[in-house]
Design a protein around this motif. Sequence first.
Motif, PDB file in Angstrom:
ATOM      1  N   GLU A 112      11.325 -23.050  -2.407  1.00 21.01           N
ATOM      2  CA  GLU A 112      10.346 -22.306  -1.464  1.00 21.01           C
ATOM      3  C   GLU A 112       9.746 -20.930  -1.619  1.00 21.01           C
ATOM      4  N   PRO A 113       8.286 -20.736  -1.648  1.00 21.57           N
ATOM      5  CA  PRO A 113       7.982 -19.261  -1.694  1.00 21.57           C
ATOM      6  C   PRO A 113       8.224 -18.699  -0.156  1.00 21.57           C
ATOM      7  N   MET A 114       8.505 -17.324  -0.308  1.00 15.60           N
ATOM      8  CA  MET A 114       8.593 -16.494   0.909  1.00 15.60           C
ATOM      9  C   MET A 114       7.779 -15.484   1.110  1.00 15.60           C
ATOM     10  N   ARG A 115       7.622 -15.142   2.406  1.00 20.41           N
ATOM     11  CA  ARG A 115       7.068 -13.853   2.727  1.00 20.41           C
ATOM     12  C   ARG A 115       8.208 -13.049   3.473  1.00 20.41           C
ATOM     13  N   VAL A 116       8.240 -11.866   2.866  1.00 17.33           N
ATOM     14  CA  VAL A 116       9.280 -10.841   3.385  1.00 17.33           C
ATOM     15  C   VAL A 116       8.665  -9.575   3.693  1.00 17.33           C
ATOM     16  N   TRP A 117       8.394  -8.850   4.670  1.00 18.81           N
ATOM     17  CA  TRP A 117       7.706  -7.780   4.920  1.00 18.81           C
ATOM     18  C   TRP A 117       8.122  -6.717   4.102  1.00 18.81           C
ATOM     19  N   PRO A 118       7.272  -5.781   3.470  1.00 12.69           N
ATOM     20  CA  PRO A 118       7.846  -4.599   2.704  1.00 12.69           C
ATOM     21  C   PRO A 118       8.454  -3.770   3.444  1.00 12.69           C
ATOM     22  N   ILE A 119       9.369  -2.815   2.752  1.00 14.29           N
ATOM     23  CA  ILE A 119      10.344  -2.055   3.756  1.00 14.29           C
ATOM     24  C   ILE A 119       9.806  -0.823   4.194  1.00 14.29           C
ATOM     25  N   ASP A 120       8.447  -0.517   3.600  1.00 12.54           N
ATOM     26  CA  ASP A 120       7.879   0.718   4.161  1.00 12.54           C
ATOM     27  C   ASP A 120       6.542   0.209   5.275  1.00 12.54           C
ATOM     28  N   GLY A 121       6.619  -1.067   5.702  1.00 10.57           N
ATOM     29  CA  GLY A 121       5.670  -1.587   6.364  1.00 10.57           C
ATOM     30  C   GLY A 121       5.922  -0.909   7.932  1.00 10.57           C
ATOM     31  N   ASN A 122       4.956  -1.503   8.936  1.00 12.90           N
ATOM     32  CA  ASN A 122       4.921  -0.804  10.353  1.00 12.90           C
ATOM     33  C   ASN A 122       5.003   0.539  10.572  1.00 12.90           C
ATOM     34  N   GLY A 123       4.127   1.470   9.796  1.00  9.72           N
ATOM     35  CA  GLY A 123       4.170   2.743   9.745  1.00  9.72           C
ATOM     36  C   GLY A 123       5.460   3.511   9.475  1.00  9.72           C
ATOM     37  N   GLY A 124       6.019   2.390   8.357  1.00 13.22           N
ATOM     38  CA  GLY A 124       7.406   3.264   7.551  1.00 13.22           C
ATOM     39  C   GLY A 124       8.536   2.894   8.236  1.00 13.22           C
ATOM     40  N   ARG A 125       8.488   1.923   9.487  1.00 12.83           N
ATOM     41  CA  ARG A 125       9.753   1.543   9.999  1.00 12.83           C
ATOM     42  C   ARG A 125      10.549   0.478   9.175  1.00 12.83           C
ATOM     43  N   GLY A 126       9.699  -0.080   8.622  1.00 12.89           N
ATOM     44  CA  GLY A 126      10.377  -1.411   7.845  1.00 12.89           C
ATOM     45  C   GLY A 126      10.948  -2.397   8.790  1.00 12.89           C
ATOM     46  N   ASP A 127      10.071  -2.839   9.877  1.00 18.16           N
ATOM     47  CA  ASP A 127      10.675  -4.073  10.423  1.00 18.16           C
ATOM     48  C   ASP A 127      10.522  -5.213   9.795  1.00 18.16           C
ATOM     49  N   MET A 128      11.585  -6.270  10.241  1.00 20.51           N
ATOM     50  CA  MET A 128      11.936  -7.425   9.677  1.00 20.51           C
ATOM     51  C   MET A 128      11.103  -8.531   9.971  1.00 20.51           C
ATOM     52  N   PHE A 129      10.419  -9.230   9.114  1.00 20.46           N
ATOM     53  CA  PHE A 129       9.558 -10.649   9.236  1.00 20.46           C
ATOM     54  C   PHE A 129      10.103 -11.357   7.859  1.00 20.46           C
ATOM     55  N   PHE A 130      10.187 -12.754   8.282  1.00 17.64           N
ATOM     56  CA  PHE A 130      10.731 -13.460   7.226  1.00 17.64           C
ATOM     57  C   PHE A 130      10.059 -14.822   7.398  1.00 17.64           C
ATOM     58  N   GLU A 131       9.499 -15.326   6.103  1.00 17.74           N
ATOM     59  CA  GLU A 131       9.033 -16.681   6.526  1.00 17.74           C
ATOM     60  C   GLU A 131       9.361 -17.530   5.023  1.00 17.74           C
ATOM     61  N   PHE A 132       9.703 -18.792   5.209  1.00 15.17           N
ATOM     62  CA  PHE A 132       9.314 -19.809   4.172  1.00 15.17           C
ATOM     63  C   PHE A 132       7.991 -20.175   4.241  1.00 15.17           C
ATOM     64  N   CYS A 133       7.129 -20.288   3.201  1.00 16.07           N
ATOM     65  CA  CYS A 133       5.631 -20.543   3.182  1.00 16.07           C
ATOM     66  C   CYS A 133       5.165 -21.155   1.939  1.00 16.07           C
ATOM     67  N   PRO A 134       5.250 -22.488   2.516  1.00 20.07           N
ATOM     68  CA  PRO A 134       4.882 -23.463   1.271  1.00 20.07           C
ATOM     69  C   PRO A 134       3.337 -23.375   0.892  1.00 20.07           C
TER      70      PRO A 134
END
Length: 405
Positions: free
Chosen positions: A333-355
């Motif tokens: 399954e394809p995934m969405r993983v937030w970029p490490i430089d997101g959230n104003g450089g904080r790099g918060d974590m979001f994960f998703e299996f995205c069909p």
Amino acid sequence: MKNIFLVVIFIVLISCNEKQKKFIYQIQEGSGLLINGPLSLDLGELDSSKITLLNGDEVVPFDFDTASNKIWFIHNTERKGDYSIKENAESSSIAETFSAVKKDGDLMLERGNTSLVGYRYGMHYPPKGIDSIFKKSGYIHPIITPKGDTLTRTNAPDHWHHYGVWGPWTHTRIDTMRVDFWNLGDGQGTVLFKEFNSVSNGAVSAGFNAAQEHIDYKTQSEPQVALNENLQVKMWDLNRDDRYMLDYTSSFSTPLENGILFEAYRYGGGLGMRFTERWHKDNCEVLTSEGENRLTADGTNAKWAIVSGASSDGKGTNGILFLSNTKNRMHPEPMRVWPIDGNGGRGDMFFEFCPIRHEEWQIEPNKEYELKYRMVVFEGELTKEEAEAYWQAFANPSQVELIAN
């Protein structure tokens, strides 16, 4: 890794005094790393109230599934490989140590007296001063590790519409109109709890089946239900102090005459999770079944993914292993993983299996669809070998063969 097969040797022992039947079954171990996990046995004509499950002399707890006429128990790899069921024995009383308890709009799944997983069925409102358009029900929060760290997050200021573990569809089309059930601030749609179909307590698991409605605010003069969903969640014991397991199954259909189109987009449906605010680019990692990491996983496909980070005391790690079932659309399954430089450089974590990450999905009217996931919540380290073993057990369940003697 070869499948683990349950070979059930059916032996009927008749004594002059008791006419007691005894069923002995043996787990035949294949090559590869073995793990603790749930196994089932079809009872056939046996009465669940008149049986005892044993491993040697140890009474083994089990739950009875009335719908399938099976018992479920946790196989512990430290046990002997031989189990037995005694019929017409006095069934040993096994305490229901796993429970589902309603508390102020939350259904809490508990082990003993410890709450580990919550499902929000009551309406939750965002903090004071934030538009009530972001109100929500029908999502998983909290998910708490065995040692007490909360891994989910809701109403993050950068995304007020983020709610723990949830799976609304984002870019959808109903006839010619686009409707977004994910971004609540746009006021186009939402997903809300309707009612519980069932709630279960047990000796080795607790769970629920909740009816949820995907409500379209946009294409009619009055809101309409665009999708009917049954969300089934079950928490399993793993006979370990440092891990437990969650099964997450979404079954859905649309009552709309022309169906609904899920457009291809990087977010939407499946299984999404916003992680704790404690995790950021410097203390959180990702490892997928294909060897991708936090920097490279986004947009790739995987059978499983480990998301881990620093524990709250700073002395260790914890996290979640996400497993996608082989029958899911677009598996691996394809995934969405937030970029490490997101959230104003904080790099918060979001994960998703995205069909629907790469291909649209046409949902036909009155047809049932299903997506199945499993999560292993853990303390400490979980290796890639263990992750593969968990996935194999999920994707290729153990087979049961009965042999009558």
